[in-house]
Design a protein around this motif. Structure first.
Motif, PDB file in Angstrom:
ATOM      1  N   GLY A 152       7.945   7.634   6.202  1.00 23.76           N
ATOM      2  CA  GLY A 152       7.154   8.064   5.050  1.00 23.76           C
ATOM      3  C   GLY A 152       7.979   8.929   4.122  1.00 23.76           C
ATOM      4  N   THR A 153       7.446  10.076   3.736  1.00 27.55           N
ATOM      5  CA  THR A 153       8.180  10.978   2.842  1.00 27.55           C
ATOM      6  C   THR A 153       9.067  11.962   3.595  1.00 27.55           C
ATOM      7  N   MET A 156       8.929   4.872  -0.210  1.00 26.86           N
ATOM      8  CA  MET A 156       8.882   5.943   0.783  1.00 26.86           C
ATOM      9  C   MET A 156      10.294   6.351   1.200  1.00 26.86           C
ATOM     10  N   ARG A 157      11.196   5.374   1.383  1.00 26.00           N
ATOM     11  CA  ARG A 157      12.573   5.703   1.755  1.00 26.00           C
ATOM     12  C   ARG A 157      13.222   6.594   0.702  1.00 26.00           C
ATOM     13  N   ARG A 158      13.022   6.262  -0.572  1.00 24.04           N
ATOM     14  CA  ARG A 158      13.591   7.078  -1.649  1.00 24.04           C
ATOM     15  C   ARG A 158      13.045   8.492  -1.614  1.00 24.04           C
ATOM     16  N   VAL A 186      13.504   5.011  10.356  1.00 27.11           N
ATOM     17  CA  VAL A 186      13.254   3.665   9.832  1.00 27.11           C
ATOM     18  C   VAL A 186      11.933   3.663   9.063  1.00 27.11           C
ATOM     19  N   GLU A 187      11.931   2.947   7.937  1.00 25.58           N
ATOM     20  CA  GLU A 187      10.770   2.930   7.049  1.00 25.58           C
ATOM     21  C   GLU A 187      10.817   1.640   6.233  1.00 25.58           C
ATOM     22  N   LEU A 246       0.832  -1.203   0.000  1.00 30.43           N
ATOM     23  CA  LEU A 246       0.000   0.000   0.000  1.00 30.43           C
ATOM     24  C   LEU A 246       0.867   1.253   0.000  1.00 30.43           C
ATOM     25  N   PHE A 247       1.919   1.250   0.814  1.00 33.43           N
ATOM     26  CA  PHE A 247       2.766   2.430   0.919  1.00 33.43           C
ATOM     27  C   PHE A 247       3.646   2.619  -0.306  1.00 33.43           C
TER      28      PHE A 247
END
Length: 212
Positions: A55-56, A79-81, A73-74, A8-9
């Motif tokens: 997240g962002t 989202m990490r990018r 942490v993600e 989803l994320f």
């Protein structure tokens, strides 16, 4: 966080910032006062902060601007990018979640916004037990998330979303793991925390729990 929601994320990363800005009317009330919620989390944080569900990077930016040291942490690669790009590489964003994360540095505050509900209550309890072991006296958990004063209030929120025609929101409220304040109060107390709950909008509360 619950890894079952990572897909989803991956998709949401492309329009997450539009959602929190109120672009999606179904979620407008969920994110009402978003910037102030981030500010309140930052104001309650101290020392070296470990942020779950970066997240962002919106909260991360606020934490860094306040002069706090942050480990992010993600679990979502997309989202990490996005976060690394937005933060211009100021800090690394590591693959991790509420249950699996780096512990090589002393952690003074665990923080998160809009993410703890991706854990079941059983997983939430497991996470809090772990945080209680890792935090020193005076260390904190500061989480902002949707939660309810009772199971009945949760069901009422689902029905209200349906009545408003917000079927996607109603589905989210029905299928994700939104908890109750009494449950969190109990688990936090059992693990040596003094906790307070502050309502931010129709959906979101901030729990601030300090290790005794």
């Amino acid at each position: 966080m619950g890894r079952e929601f990572v897909e989803l994320f991956e998709e949401w990363s492309e329009y997450y910032d539009d959602t929190v800005s109120g672009y999606d009317k179904e979620y407008r009330d969920v994110f009402h006062g978003y910037e102030q919620i981030l500010k309140e989390v930052v104001n309650r944080s101290q020392g070296h902060v470990l942020e779950f569900g970066v997240g962002t990077g919106n909260l991360t930016i606020c934490l860094l601007k306040a002069g706090l040291s942050v480990t992010g942490v993600e679990p979502s690669a997309s989202m990490r990018r996005k976060a690394v790009e937005k933060l211009h590489g100021q800090i690394p964003i590591l693959d991790g979640d509420f249950l699996e994360f780096p512990t090589h540095r002393q952690i003074d505050t665990f923080v998160s916004t809009y993410a703890f509900h991706h854990l079941t209550d059983e997983e939430k309890e497991k996470a809090i037990v772990n945080y209680g072991k890792l935090l020193h006296r005076g260390g904190k958990i500061v989480f902002a998330d949707t939660m309810y004063e009772s199971k009945e209030a949760h069901q009422a929120a689902i029905q209200q979303a349906k009545d408003a025609g917000f079927l996607k929101l109603a589905t989210d409220l029905s299928t994700e793991y939104y908890t109750t304040i009494p449950f969190l109060q109990k688990v936090l107390k059992e693990n040596g925390f003094d906790a307070s709950f502050t309502r931010c909008n129709q959906f979101v509360w901030i729990v601030e729990a300090q290790k005794l």
